[in-house]
Design a protein around this motif. Sequence first.
Motif, PDB file in Angstrom:
ATOM      1  N   GLU A  59      49.543  69.639  36.079  1.00 15.20           N
ATOM      2  CA  GLU A  59      48.502  68.668  36.397  1.00 15.20           C
ATOM      3  C   GLU A  59      47.538  68.673  35.223  1.00 15.20           C
ATOM      4  OE1 GLU A  59      48.746  71.357  38.741  1.00 15.20           O
ATOM      5  OE2 GLU A  59      50.210  70.322  39.964  1.00 15.20           O
ATOM      6  N   TYR A  61      43.948  66.538  33.438  1.00 12.16           N
ATOM      7  CA  TYR A  61      42.783  65.722  33.798  1.00 12.16           C
ATOM      8  C   TYR A  61      42.191  65.111  32.535  1.00 12.16           C
ATOM      9  CZ  TYR A  61      43.408  68.494  37.960  1.00 12.16           C
ATOM     10  OH  TYR A  61      43.959  69.088  39.059  1.00 12.16           O
ATOM     11  N   GLU A  67      43.286  62.733  37.594  1.00 14.69           N
ATOM     12  CA  GLU A  67      44.463  63.596  37.488  1.00 14.69           C
ATOM     13  C   GLU A  67      45.699  62.802  37.088  1.00 14.69           C
ATOM     14  OE1 GLU A  67      47.306  66.323  40.343  1.00 14.69           O
ATOM     15  OE2 GLU A  67      45.242  65.978  40.942  1.00 14.69           O
TER      16      GLU A  67
END
Length: 118
Positions: A59, A61, A67
């Motif tokens: 993940e 950002y 995200e």
Amino acid sequence: MKKIIGFFVVLLLLAGGSWFGYTYYFGGETYYTQIINEGDRKIEQSSGETFTKYTYQQEAYNKVGAEKQLSLDAFRTQPLRLKAYLKVTVNPRKGVLDWQEISQSDIPKKALEKLIQR
């Protein structure tokens, strides 16, 4: 005078087209992630040479905290360092183009908050 203006118009069009093409194929948005696992190790052979490929599902950002799920490939002899922070350039058509290890202080505040919360 018309020839000079015409020359600059053509030059401007070529420069604009080149800039558009470059950003389309080689540009992208910056995301930030932290390595939290060893990655999937795979041995590959090409042209008689053996390569070790590590694939990470991460993940990441962006600077405003949005995200994105990334698949990051690294051809290395060792896996990426655990808990290392990475700055990743992602092209919407090609995926991950580039990544580099950075320090925690180089990560924008909202992205860092999201990384710490995981």
